[in-house]
Design a protein around this motif. Structure first.
Motif, short mmCIF file in Angstrom:
data_model
loop_
_atom_site.label_atom_id
_atom_site.label_comp_id
_atom_site.label_asym_id
_atom_site.label_seq_id
_atom_site.Cartn_x
_atom_site.Cartn_y
_atom_site.Cartn_z
N TRP A 94 24.04 26.74 -25.91
CA TRP A 94 25.22 26.55 -25.21
C TRP A 94 24.87 27.96 -24.07
CZ3 TRP A 94 25.45 22.37 -22.87
CH2 TRP A 94 26.25 21.29 -23.54
N HIS A 95 24.32 27.88 -22.67
CA HIS A 95 23.87 29.09 -22.28
C HIS A 95 24.18 29.08 -20.16
CE1 HIS A 95 20.03 27.75 -21.99
NE2 HIS A 95 20.15 28.77 -20.62
N PHE A 96 24.62 29.78 -19.86
CA PHE A 96 24.26 29.78 -18.36
C PHE A 96 23.43 31.05 -18.26
CE2 PHE A 96 26.55 33.60 -16.60
CZ PHE A 96 26.84 34.50 -17.95
N ASP A 97 21.91 31.24 -17.39
CA ASP A 97 21.58 31.86 -16.66
C ASP A 97 22.09 33.29 -15.65
OD1 ASP A 97 19.46 30.04 -17.91
OD2 ASP A 97 18.66 28.71 -16.02
N GLY A 98 21.30 34.91 -16.23
CA GLY A 98 21.40 35.80 -15.80
C GLY A 98 23.07 36.41 -16.05
N LEU A 244 27.34 24.92 -17.93
CA LEU A 244 26.25 24.82 -19.03
C LEU A 244 25.31 24.36 -19.34
CD1 LEU A 244 29.05 26.45 -21.86
CD2 LEU A 244 27.47 28.16 -20.55
N HIS A 245 24.30 24.64 -20.09
CA HIS A 245 23.38 23.83 -20.28
C HIS A 245 22.34 24.75 -21.57
CE1 HIS A 245 21.08 27.15 -17.74
NE2 HIS A 245 20.09 27.21 -18.24
N ARG A 246 21.53 23.49 -22.42
CA ARG A 246 21.22 23.50 -23.23
C ARG A 246 20.10 22.69 -23.85
NH1 ARG A 246 25.23 21.90 -28.79
NH2 ARG A 246 24.88 20.37 -28.09
FE LIG Z 1 18.47 28.56 -19.45
#
Ligand SMILES: [Fe+2]
Length: 270
Positions: A94-98, A244-246
């Motif tokens: 799980w993360h966000f970009d940047g 969040l996305h993964r």
């Molecule tokens: Fe991403």
């Protein structure tokens, strides 16, 4: 010119039935931007845009990040397709970009091009909804905390036994301090954490990591999550500032490939 938006679950996602001409004309751009902020992720089933149409549509929503070939970044774990594919292994977390930016990307637009027979589905979690649902006592306890984000954080979960060379590479990226709760210009708040979130400023490292893990487990509970099962031609946009996305693990040699256009960030983290 058709356009119909329906919520996918109570707390995240909208499915939009429309046509290419409507998207590329920009006639619904403001509505789409509003929906994106409210719903976290928007799904356009089998809309089947070409790269050029995807870019034209993206430009109706905002400025695009110059990346990949003319703005199209090919997301793939195959280094022959994407030279930086090794860093993408961390996208199963799980993360966000940047995380290293003061103003992270507004969002990204992903088109499904080649699917894998196993894995490769994408999940999104609404971090506005996760904040809103936190017990008041917990909100008070975490709302003023700040956390350090690191490259090592994004990679440690997938490379559990890193070489010295890998550690040295990760250490080239300076740690970045962000508030744990993002207070947006709109007045809404979202939890700001993901795989990059490494430790809490002013807290014992292990205790901080336990708190980060607890909050991340909270934010990714089923009621906040939408899992997209891809069909070729689907397009998905996510709000990188409120979710969040993964991606589910998939074999690097499966051919799995998505074409991504990223929207420039518009709001500093605060
Ligand atoms: Fe991403």
């Amino acid at each position: 010119m058709t356009f119909a938006a329906n919520d996918i679950t109570p707390l995240i996602g909208a499915r939009i039935e429309t046509d290419k001409a409507t998207l590329v004309s920009g006639g619904r751009a403001q509505e789409i931007r509003d929906l994106l902020e409210r719903r976290g992720v928007l799904v356009f089933p089998k809309i089947d845009l070409t790269d050029e149409e995807q870019l034209a549509f993206a430009r109706t929503l905002g400025e695009i990040v110059p990346q990949g070939e003319k703005g199209i970044y090919k997301v793939s774990l195959d280094t022959k397709v994407t030279p930086t594919a090794d860093y993408l292994r961390g996208t199963v977390l799980w993360h966000f970009d940047g995380w290293a930016d003061d103003v992270p990307a507004r969002g990204s637009i992903l088109s499904g091009r080649v699917l894998s027979p196993v894995g490769g589905q994408t999940e999104f979690a609404n971090t506005y909804a996760a904040w809103d649902a936190l017990p008041e006592e917990k909100k008070r306890a975490v709302e003023s905390l700040k956390a350090f984000h690191t490259m090592e954080g994004t990679q440690r979960g997938v490379f559990t036994n890193p070489s010295d060379e890998m550690r040295a590479d990760w250490a080239r990226y300076p740690a970045k301090l962000h508030p744990l709760v993002w207070t947006h210009r709109s007045g809404r708040k979202s939890l700001l954490l993901g795989s990059s979130t490494d430790w809490i400023d002013g807290m014992d490292k292990e205790a901080g990591r336990a708190l980060i893990a607890e909050l991340q487990a909270w934010a990714t509970q089923p009621q906040f999550v939408y899992r997209h099962e891809w069909q070729v031609g689907d397009m998905v946009i996510w709000d990188n500032c409120g979710s969040l996305h993964r991606v589910e693990p998939y074999p690097a040699d499966s051919g799995w490939r998505m074409h991504r256009v990223t929207l420039v960030g518009e709001e500093p983290i605060a």
